[in-house]
Design a protein around this motif. Sequence first.
Motif, PDB file in Angstrom:
ATOM      1  N   ARG A   1      48.169  47.770  34.715  1.00 48.95           N
ATOM      2  CA  ARG A   1      47.322  47.414  33.582  1.00 48.95           C
ATOM      3  C   ARG A   1      46.060  48.273  33.578  1.00 48.95           C
ATOM      4  O   ARG A   1      45.561  48.640  34.641  1.00 48.95           O
ATOM      5  CB  ARG A   1      46.976  45.918  33.654  1.00 48.95           C
ATOM      6  CG  ARG A   1      48.220  45.021  33.607  1.00 48.95           C
ATOM      7  CD  ARG A   1      47.904  43.596  33.958  1.00 48.95           C
ATOM      8  NE  ARG A   1      47.108  42.930  32.956  1.00 48.95           N
ATOM      9  CZ  ARG A   1      47.610  42.306  31.891  1.00 48.95           C
ATOM     10  NH1 ARG A   1      48.924  42.269  31.708  1.00 48.95           N
ATOM     11  NH2 ARG A   1      46.837  41.721  31.032  1.00 48.95           N
TER      12      ARG A   1
ATOM     13  N   PHE B   1      55.117  43.674  34.656  1.00 51.59           N
ATOM     14  CA  PHE B   1      56.069  44.173  33.674  1.00 51.59           C
ATOM     15  C   PHE B   1      55.337  44.381  32.346  1.00 51.59           C
ATOM     16  O   PHE B   1      54.270  43.802  32.128  1.00 51.59           O
ATOM     17  CB  PHE B   1      57.192  43.142  33.453  1.00 51.59           C
ATOM     18  CG  PHE B   1      58.025  42.850  34.664  1.00 51.59           C
ATOM     19  CD1 PHE B   1      58.922  43.789  35.152  1.00 51.59           C
ATOM     20  CD2 PHE B   1      57.932  41.629  35.315  1.00 51.59           C
ATOM     21  CE1 PHE B   1      59.710  43.516  36.267  1.00 51.59           C
ATOM     22  CE2 PHE B   1      58.714  41.339  36.429  1.00 51.59           C
ATOM     23  CZ  PHE B   1      59.601  42.292  36.901  1.00 51.59           C
TER      24      PHE B   1
ATOM     25  N   LYS C   1      50.948  38.476  24.930  1.00 54.89           N
ATOM     26  CA  LYS C   1      50.897  37.143  24.341  1.00 54.89           C
ATOM     27  C   LYS C   1      51.736  37.055  23.063  1.00 54.89           C
ATOM     28  O   LYS C   1      51.855  38.028  22.313  1.00 54.89           O
ATOM     29  CB  LYS C   1      49.455  36.776  24.040  1.00 54.89           C
ATOM     30  CG  LYS C   1      48.645  36.626  25.319  1.00 54.89           C
ATOM     31  CD  LYS C   1      47.299  35.991  25.074  1.00 54.89           C
ATOM     32  CE  LYS C   1      46.379  36.260  26.244  1.00 54.89           C
ATOM     33  NZ  LYS C   1      45.803  37.625  26.205  1.00 54.89           N
TER      34      LYS C   1
ATOM     35  N   GLU D   1      55.286  44.050  21.735  1.00 56.52           N
ATOM     36  CA  GLU D   1      54.437  44.407  22.883  1.00 56.52           C
ATOM     37  C   GLU D   1      54.928  45.685  23.572  1.00 56.52           C
ATOM     38  O   GLU D   1      54.128  46.519  23.977  1.00 56.52           O
ATOM     39  CB  GLU D   1      54.391  43.249  23.896  1.00 56.52           C
ATOM     40  CG  GLU D   1      53.543  42.076  23.459  1.00 56.52           C
ATOM     41  CD  GLU D   1      52.035  42.371  23.512  1.00 56.52           C
ATOM     42  OE1 GLU D   1      51.618  43.387  24.058  1.00 56.52           O
ATOM     43  OE2 GLU D   1      51.281  41.544  22.964  1.00 56.52           O
TER      44      GLU D   1
ATOM     45  N   TRP E   1      46.951  30.249  35.863  1.00 58.81           N
ATOM     46  CA  TRP E   1      45.847  30.091  34.903  1.00 58.81           C
ATOM     47  C   TRP E   1      46.323  29.384  33.617  1.00 58.81           C
ATOM     48  O   TRP E   1      45.613  29.313  32.626  1.00 58.81           O
ATOM     49  CB  TRP E   1      45.160  31.419  34.583  1.00 58.81           C
ATOM     50  CG  TRP E   1      46.075  32.535  34.161  1.00 58.81           C
ATOM     51  CD1 TRP E   1      46.365  32.919  32.886  1.00 58.81           C
ATOM     52  CD2 TRP E   1      46.808  33.418  35.017  1.00 58.81           C
ATOM     53  NE1 TRP E   1      47.262  33.954  32.894  1.00 58.81           N
ATOM     54  CE2 TRP E   1      47.541  34.294  34.186  1.00 58.81           C
ATOM     55  CE3 TRP E   1      46.940  33.553  36.406  1.00 58.81           C
ATOM     56  CZ2 TRP E   1      48.382  35.287  34.689  1.00 58.81           C
ATOM     57  CZ3 TRP E   1      47.774  34.540  36.910  1.00 58.81           C
ATOM     58  CH2 TRP E   1      48.477  35.394  36.057  1.00 58.81           C
TER      59      TRP E   1
ATOM     60  N   SER F   1      51.525  35.896  39.260  1.00 65.47           N
ATOM     61  CA  SER F   1      52.653  35.150  38.694  1.00 65.47           C
ATOM     62  C   SER F   1      53.964  35.906  38.871  1.00 65.47           C
ATOM     63  O   SER F   1      55.045  35.302  38.857  1.00 65.47           O
ATOM     64  CB  SER F   1      52.405  34.900  37.213  1.00 65.47           C
ATOM     65  OG  SER F   1      52.100  36.125  36.582  1.00 65.47           O
ATOM     66  N   ASN F   2      53.892  37.230  39.043  1.00 66.63           N
ATOM     67  CA  ASN F   2      55.114  38.008  39.214  1.00 66.63           C
ATOM     68  C   ASN F   2      55.722  37.784  40.593  1.00 66.63           C
ATOM     69  O   ASN F   2      56.921  37.971  40.784  1.00 66.63           O
ATOM     70  CB  ASN F   2      54.836  39.489  38.968  1.00 66.63           C
ATOM     71  CG  ASN F   2      54.585  39.762  37.503  1.00 66.63           C
ATOM     72  OD1 ASN F   2      53.887  38.995  36.850  1.00 66.63           O
ATOM     73  ND2 ASN F   2      55.159  40.806  36.966  1.00 66.63           N
TER      74      ASN F   2
END
Length: 154
Positions: free
Chosen positions: A29, A41, A45, A59, A81, A125-126
Amino acid sequence: MSTSPQPSNGKRAVVGVILWRNQFLTIRRSEHVAAPGKICFPGGKIELGESEEDALIREIQEELGILATAGHRLYTNVTGWGTSVAWWLTHIAEDAEVQINEKEVAHWCWMAPATMLRHPDLLSSNRDFLASWRNSVFSIPGIAVPDIWDDIDD
Ligand SMILES: Nc1nc2c([nH]c(=O)n2[C@H]2C[C@H](O)[C@@H](COP(=O)(O)OP(=O)(O)OP(=O)(O)O)O2)c(=O)[nH]1
């Protein structure tokens, strides 16, 4: 199709799991977005009224400049989160030429699952996604769970 788990923060996202030769297409990112510099990945949103598939394709076009097609949903979870994430097997053409949008993506590469799981910059989270795959909570067509993960704890 079943619905994704409810987000506790009202936000939903979709993620594209793209495979090539037993590796995943991963992005780093950019410094200009949330979770700057994290490895994950492509995805983002889901906008109001948008389907998971439409958000996925939009996206990936925005981030990587390529046309993707949605396969099927592999997994869903809720991040630490509170965002509800749908993880989709996603396809791109073999000769697709990635052109990153530098506002959102610093870098992209193909990464082996074990390398991704132990990457110090992996989006947290990955880790849950990869650990759940490793533990056969779901399978990913086209790739077997590797035997060797270098004894990573999950
Ligand atoms: N892109 C992406 N997002 C992920 C992954 N795993 C994961 O939990 N997420 C979460 C992080 C965010 O809560 C959400 C997507 O956020 P994002 O910042 O990429 O979305 P976006 O491009 O639409 O962001 P924005 O411009 O609307 O702020 O999904 C992943 O592998 N890739």
